[in-house]
Scaffold this motif. Sequence first.
Motif, short mmCIF file in Angstrom:
data_model
loop_
_atom_site.label_atom_id
_atom_site.label_comp_id
_atom_site.label_asym_id
_atom_site.label_seq_id
_atom_site.Cartn_x
_atom_site.Cartn_y
_atom_site.Cartn_z
N GLN A 181 0.63 -1.09 0.17
CA GLN A 181 -0.46 -0.08 -0.11
C GLN A 181 0.72 1.60 0.49
OE1 GLN A 181 -2.12 -1.17 3.61
NE2 GLN A 181 -3.29 -1.28 2.05
N ASP A 216 -7.91 -3.77 -2.37
CA ASP A 216 -8.35 -2.61 -2.11
C ASP A 216 -7.62 -2.00 -3.63
OD1 ASP A 216 -5.98 0.12 -1.33
OD2 ASP A 216 -5.01 -0.86 -0.12
N THR A 271 -3.92 -1.26 -4.22
CA THR A 271 -3.19 -2.89 -5.06
C THR A 271 -3.54 -3.59 -5.88
OG1 THR A 271 -3.81 -3.85 -2.68
CG2 THR A 271 -1.93 -1.63 -2.75
#
Length: 137
Positions: A59, A87, A90
Amino acid sequence: MNMNLQSSNSPYQDRLRQPLVLAVDDNEDNLQLLAQLLVLLECSHITATDGHTAVLMAQNYQPNLILLDMMLPDLDGIEVVSRLKQDPETMDIPIIAVTAMARLEDQQRFLLAGCKEYIKKPYIIEELEATIRRCLA
């Protein structure tokens, strides 16, 4: 203004021209081997020895590629992949599963989880190099 990045030894400027790879393994010897190979491939690298750190580093640093051991002490590789793929920051980073689990079912499980490629331990260096180059292309 003419900037010659070749003449600078700044780590930041090196990262501008070298792909950044996150290598994740709880075994220091494996990490050192991966780090040496990445240097030979002219990649910058960062390392993590557990799943939580791997997720945070992915991240924070947005690497171009992740080499992920699938058997980590805290989170298993499937959980790490799952968190990274959920996410938006990512989700597009290619992940190579690096593992001693060599059964076909394991390989399929890793690919279904979101890994782009799969490499078996012990590594065949030429195979690992070709896979890294393919994923960075």
